[in-house]
Design a protein around this motif. Structure first.
Motif, mmCIF file in Angstrom:
data_model
loop_
_atom_site.group_PDB
_atom_site.id
_atom_site.type_symbol
_atom_site.label_atom_id
_atom_site.label_comp_id
_atom_site.label_asym_id
_atom_site.label_seq_id
_atom_site.Cartn_x
_atom_site.Cartn_y
_atom_site.Cartn_z
ATOM 1 N N LYS A 170 -2.413 -10.795 -2.478
ATOM 2 C CA LYS A 170 -3.250 -11.721 -3.267
ATOM 3 C C LYS A 170 -4.155 -10.979 -4.254
ATOM 4 N N SER A 171 -4.229 -9.677 -4.108
ATOM 5 C CA SER A 171 -5.204 -8.916 -4.906
ATOM 6 C C SER A 171 -4.625 -8.529 -6.272
ATOM 7 N N GLU A 172 -5.508 -8.046 -7.125
ATOM 8 C CA GLU A 172 -5.049 -7.563 -8.438
ATOM 9 C C GLU A 172 -4.353 -6.221 -8.341
ATOM 10 N N ARG A 173 -4.451 -5.593 -7.196
ATOM 11 C CA ARG A 173 -3.752 -4.305 -7.036
ATOM 12 C C ARG A 173 -2.236 -4.499 -7.005
ATOM 13 N N ARG A 174 -1.800 -5.665 -6.570
ATOM 14 C CA ARG A 174 -0.356 -5.966 -6.543
ATOM 15 C C ARG A 174 0.078 -6.320 -7.970
ATOM 16 N N ALA A 210 -2.000 0.503 6.024
ATOM 17 C CA ALA A 210 -2.771 1.463 6.821
ATOM 18 C C ALA A 210 -4.279 1.342 6.553
ATOM 19 N N GLY A 211 -4.646 0.681 5.465
ATOM 20 C CA GLY A 211 -6.056 0.660 5.080
ATOM 21 C C GLY A 211 -6.520 2.033 4.623
ATOM 22 N N ALA A 212 -5.580 2.842 4.123
ATOM 23 C CA ALA A 212 -5.922 4.214 3.704
ATOM 24 C C ALA A 212 -6.440 4.191 2.268
ATOM 25 N N PRO A 213 -7.547 4.866 1.997
ATOM 26 C CA PRO A 213 -8.044 4.889 0.624
ATOM 27 C C PRO A 213 -7.130 5.694 -0.288
ATOM 28 N N TYR A 214 -6.817 5.155 -1.453
ATOM 29 C CA TYR A 214 -5.991 5.889 -2.404
ATOM 30 C C TYR A 214 -6.387 5.533 -3.820
ATOM 31 N N ASP A 215 -6.131 6.492 -4.681
ATOM 32 C CA ASP A 215 -6.404 6.331 -6.099
ATOM 33 C C ASP A 215 -5.048 6.171 -6.789
ATOM 34 N N ASP A 216 -4.816 5.007 -7.342
ATOM 35 C CA ASP A 216 -3.546 4.734 -8.039
ATOM 36 C C ASP A 216 -3.766 5.234 -9.468
ATOM 37 N N VAL A 217 -3.613 6.548 -9.616
ATOM 38 C CA VAL A 217 -4.170 7.277 -10.762
ATOM 39 C C VAL A 217 -3.794 6.663 -12.110
ATOM 40 N N ALA A 218 -2.505 6.380 -12.308
ATOM 41 C CA ALA A 218 -2.059 5.936 -13.634
ATOM 42 C C ALA A 218 -2.560 4.531 -13.973
ATOM 43 N N ARG A 219 -3.099 3.821 -12.986
ATOM 44 C CA ARG A 219 -3.619 2.484 -13.272
ATOM 45 C C ARG A 219 -5.060 2.528 -13.788
ATOM 46 N N ARG A 220 -5.624 3.713 -13.767
ATOM 47 C CA ARG A 220 -6.946 3.850 -14.410
ATOM 48 C C ARG A 220 -6.762 3.710 -15.919
ATOM 49 N N PRO A 221 -7.831 3.358 -16.661
ATOM 50 C CA PRO A 221 -7.715 3.365 -18.122
ATOM 51 C C PRO A 221 -7.348 4.763 -18.624
ATOM 52 N N ALA A 222 -6.675 4.813 -19.784
ATOM 53 C CA ALA A 222 -6.213 6.105 -20.320
ATOM 54 C C ALA A 222 -7.375 7.076 -20.500
ATOM 55 N N PRO A 232 2.223 2.699 -14.127
ATOM 56 C CA PRO A 232 1.154 1.727 -13.864
ATOM 57 C C PRO A 232 1.557 0.269 -14.058
ATOM 58 N N MET A 233 2.701 0.020 -14.738
ATOM 59 C CA MET A 233 3.063 -1.360 -15.044
ATOM 60 C C MET A 233 4.139 -1.892 -14.107
ATOM 61 N N LEU A 234 4.583 -1.096 -13.157
ATOM 62 C CA LEU A 234 5.719 -1.478 -12.307
ATOM 63 C C LEU A 234 5.370 -1.424 -10.829
ATOM 64 N N GLN A 235 6.041 -2.299 -10.060
ATOM 65 C CA GLN A 235 6.037 -2.083 -8.601
ATOM 66 C C GLN A 235 6.993 -0.915 -8.296
ATOM 67 N N GLY A 236 8.254 -1.082 -8.692
ATOM 68 C CA GLY A 236 9.236 -0.010 -8.568
ATOM 69 C C GLY A 236 9.277 0.633 -7.184
ATOM 70 N N ARG A 237 9.726 1.865 -7.163
ATOM 71 C CA ARG A 237 9.783 2.581 -5.884
ATOM 72 C C ARG A 237 8.386 2.914 -5.375
ATOM 73 N N GLY A 238 7.435 2.990 -6.283
ATOM 74 C CA GLY A 238 6.061 3.288 -5.878
ATOM 75 C C GLY A 238 5.502 2.242 -4.930
ATOM 76 N N GLU A 239 6.058 1.026 -5.000
ATOM 77 C CA GLU A 239 5.517 -0.047 -4.166
ATOM 78 C C GLU A 239 5.729 0.230 -2.675
ATOM 79 N N LEU A 240 6.762 0.988 -2.339
ATOM 80 C CA LEU A 240 6.967 1.307 -0.919
ATOM 81 C C LEU A 240 5.819 2.185 -0.409
ATOM 82 N N VAL A 241 5.298 3.012 -1.289
ATOM 83 C CA VAL A 241 4.158 3.857 -0.900
ATOM 84 C C VAL A 241 2.871 3.017 -0.896
ATOM 85 N N ARG A 242 2.719 2.189 -1.925
ATOM 86 C CA ARG A 242 1.513 1.341 -1.964
ATOM 87 C C ARG A 242 1.415 0.475 -0.709
#
Ligand SMILES: N[C@@H](CCC(=O)N[C@@H](CS)C(=O)NCC(=O)O)C(=O)O
Length: 239
Positions: free
Chosen positions: A218-222, A24-36, A8-18
Motif C-alpha cells: 500500500k505504500s509509495e515504496r511499491r 524482514a523489516g530491515a532498514p534499507y536505502d533504495d539508492v537510485a530512488r533518491r533524487p538525482a 528506480p522506475m521498475l519492480q523488475g528483479r529488484g523487487e525480490l530483494v525489496r
C-alpha cells in the motif's frame, strides 16, 4: 542499513530483494530512488554495472551493499539476506532448497521477459512483435501451466502453508511476486492456469496478508506495474 541498487522506475528483479527486506523489516536505502542531486537516478545504477568496482564485482543489478560486501545476482543476494532475517531454514539442505526455489522463480521471470523481447533487449518491442507473439503463445500454452503445476506440487509435497513447509522463506515472497506479475502481464492466461493451482493462489493470498508485506504493497515504496518492467501487459500477447 543496507543499500539496494536497482533501476528506480521498475519492480523488475529488484523487487525480490525489496520484498525480502520489507518482510524482514530491515532498514534499507533504495539508492537510485533518491533524487538525482542526492545520488539517485539511473546514473547511480550505471556506476555499479558491468564490473565497475572492486572485489568480484557483479554484472547487472540488483546489487546489495552491506558494508564492504557488494553482491549481485538475486539468488546470491537472497541467500545472503534470508538466513540473517529469519527468511530461510537454518540447516544447509533447507538453505539450498530455498535458493533452488528462488532461482527457479528467477528463471520464470527471465522467460517472461523473453516473451516481449525474444530477439534482443536492445530492440524496441515493436521491432520484434511477430516473434514476441510466437514466444508469448508458447509461454502461455506450454510453460505457464508447467511452471504453475511445478510450484503447486512443491506446495503439496511440503505439507504446510509455505513452499518449504510451515515456515515462510524468501522464495515464498518470490513466488508471490511472480504470480502477481503474471496476473498483470497475462491476465487471461494466468487466471486460466491458476484454476489448476489452488495452493499457489492460497500462498499468494497468505504472503499478501503478511503484515509488513501488506503495508509495503500500500505504500509509495511499491513501484506500480508499468510499461517498462519485466512484467508488461500487451493484450496481443495474452492470446
Ligand atoms: N541473473 C541476474 C540477472 C540480472 C539482470 O538481468 N538485471 C537486469 C535488470 S532486471 C539488468 O539491468 N541487466 C543489464 C544488463 O544485462 O546489461 C539476476 O538474477 O540478478
Amino acid at each position: 542499513m543496507y543499500q539496494l541498487i536497482y533501476w528506480p522506475m521498475l519492480q523488475g528483479r529488484g523487487e525480490l530483494v525489496r520484498l525480502l527486506l520489507e518482510d524482514a523489516g530491515a532498514p534499507y536505502d533504495d539508492v537510485a530512488r533518491r533524487p538525482a542531486d542526492e545520488g539517485g537516478g539511473i546514473d547511480a545504477v550505471r556506476e555499479h554495472m558491468h564490473g565497475e568496482g572492486e572485489g568480484a564485482p557483479g554484472f547487472a543489478p540488483p546489487f546489495l551493499i552491506d558494508g564492504e560486501l557488494k553482491l549481485a545476482q538475486v539468488g546470491a543476494v537472497c541467500a545472503y539476506l534470508g538466513p540473517r532475517h529469519g527468511l530461510s531454514p537454518d540447516d544447509e539442505a533447507g538453505r539450498m532448497r530455498a535458493l533452488q526455489l528462488q532461482l527457479t522463480v528467477v528463471d520464470v521471470i527471465g522467460e517472461v521477459h523473453d516473451t516481449h523481447h525474444p530477439i534482443a533487449s536492445s530492440l524496441y518491442y515493436d521491432e520484434q512483435r511477430p516473434e514476441a507473439e510466437r514466444a508469448a503463445r508458447a509461454f502461455r500454452e506450454q510453460r505457464l501451466p508447467t511452471w504453475l503445476d511445478y510450484f503447486e506440487r512443491v506446495l503439496e509435497s511440503g505439507g504446510g502453508d509455505y513452499l518449504l513447509g510451515t515456515q515462510a522463506c524468501y522464495a515464498d515472497l518470490g513466488l508471490f511476486q511472480l504470480v502477481q506479475g503474471l496476473r498483470f502481464a497475462f491476465p487471461v492466461a494466468t487466471e486460466r492456469a491458476l484454476a489448476g493451482a489452488p495452493a499457489v493462489v492460497a500462498l499468494e493470498d497468505r504472503v499478501a496478508a503478511r503484515p509488513r508485506i501488506a503495508a509495503y504493497l500500500k505504500s509509495e515504496r511499491r513501484i506500480p506495474w508499468g510499461k517498462d518492467g519485466i512484467f508488461r501487459h500487451y493484450a496481443e500477447l495474452d492470446g
